[in-house]
Design a protein around this motif. Sequence first.
Motif, PDB file in Angstrom:
ATOM      1  N   UNK A  95       0.837  -1.205   0.000  1.00  0.00           N
ATOM      2  CA  UNK A  95       0.000   0.000   0.000  1.00  0.00           C
ATOM      3  C   UNK A  95       0.871   1.254   0.000  1.00  0.00           C
ATOM      4  N   UNK A  96       1.965   1.228   0.719  1.00  0.00           N
ATOM      5  CA  UNK A  96       2.859   2.384   0.754  1.00  0.00           C
ATOM      6  C   UNK A  96       3.546   2.581  -0.599  1.00  0.00           C
ATOM      7  N   UNK A  97       3.891   1.473  -1.267  1.00  0.00           N
ATOM      8  CA  UNK A  97       4.453   1.581  -2.611  1.00  0.00           C
ATOM      9  C   UNK A  97       3.453   2.244  -3.561  1.00  0.00           C
ATOM     10  N   UNK A  98       2.197   1.882  -3.397  1.00  0.00           N
ATOM     11  CA  UNK A  98       1.148   2.468  -4.225  1.00  0.00           C
ATOM     12  C   UNK A  98       1.055   3.979  -3.999  1.00  0.00           C
ATOM     13  N   UNK A  99       1.152   4.396  -2.759  1.00  0.00           N
ATOM     14  CA  UNK A  99       1.103   5.827  -2.455  1.00  0.00           C
ATOM     15  C   UNK A  99       2.276   6.571  -3.096  1.00  0.00           C
ATOM     16  N   UNK A 100       3.402   5.899  -3.228  1.00  0.00           N
ATOM     17  CA  UNK A 100       4.541   6.536  -3.900  1.00  0.00           C
ATOM     18  C   UNK A 100       4.173   6.874  -5.344  1.00  0.00           C
ATOM     19  N   UNK A 101       3.490   5.955  -6.020  1.00  0.00           N
ATOM     20  CA  UNK A 101       3.068   6.212  -7.402  1.00  0.00           C
ATOM     21  C   UNK A 101       2.064   7.362  -7.452  1.00  0.00           C
ATOM     22  N   UNK A 102       1.138   7.381  -6.514  1.00  0.00           N
ATOM     23  CA  UNK A 102       0.147   8.454  -6.503  1.00  0.00           C
ATOM     24  C   UNK A 102       0.796   9.809  -6.218  1.00  0.00           C
ATOM     25  N   UNK A 103       1.832   9.816  -5.412  1.00  0.00           N
ATOM     26  CA  UNK A 103       2.547  11.076  -5.177  1.00  0.00           C
ATOM     27  C   UNK A 103       3.227  11.541  -6.464  1.00  0.00           C
TER      28      UNK A 103
END
Length: 291
Positions: A95-103
């Motif tokens: 989930x944190x990796x996903x947030x990196x993409x969204x950032x």
Amino acid sequence: MSAIAIEPSKTHKGENFPVASKLIAPQHRAAILAYYQFARGADDVVDNGLLSPQQKLDGLDAFEATLLGKSEAVAAAKPLRAILAAQKKLSPRHALDLLRAFRMDAVKHRYANWDELMDYCAHSAAPVGRFVLDVHGESEATWPASDALCSALQVINHLQDCAADYRNLDRVYIPGDALAGAGACIGALAGDKASPQLRACLDGLIAKTATLIEAGAALPPQVRDLRLSLETAVIAKLAQRLNQILRERDPLRDEVHLGKAAALGWACVGVASSLPNILRRLARPAWKAAQ
């Protein structure tokens, strides 16, 4: 902020590919749907044209804080937080990796080349497949094939929505060097139909995506869980068909998504294609299958 409080813009049933379909064992569906809700909610924040880049980043920070138990601000993050707390084998990593993409989405609107796009997919797409595999207790040896398949689906989605992303968000995932190499410009995405140059560019990306799909086709036989193996076989076939549709149709002018009937048909093709592998597994002695 209001953008975080709203319900996700669509459910898992509106996606191009199955999300926790009936093929997935019931005990795993809640975790996958919680992850989807988290991802969809965060995606809605970065796709909100009324928010500034900084507001989007602040919203994503709130998603992370809620996921990690440091805040109660984001309702869409709480189901996944509860799943992670209940299932100790799972971590917030994907989930944190996903947030990196969204950032990245919040501040980055152009990609110079294929490698940059693949780096984005490594955070926007690969974590989704890895989370599903982790939920099922699969080996990390399945990750490379899963990463390829998930990245292919991400690129397909980018190509399907290339005009809308440009017009609505000024976001272009088509690599700049691919456009330049075909003699196309970004402004061509605003046209009523693809120019010959843009068409050549898209065809080159479709060919690269086909290579990813081919690598991803190795995933179903690698997955130990029979139901997940069927699910991944369906997804691989759907990716193959969607990529073919992009070859045949113009994403600036034509419908390039599968309808429900067509998706069901190709899902059946995916199941049928995996049956020989499933039957071989079932025929193996139990002691050998456990190795």
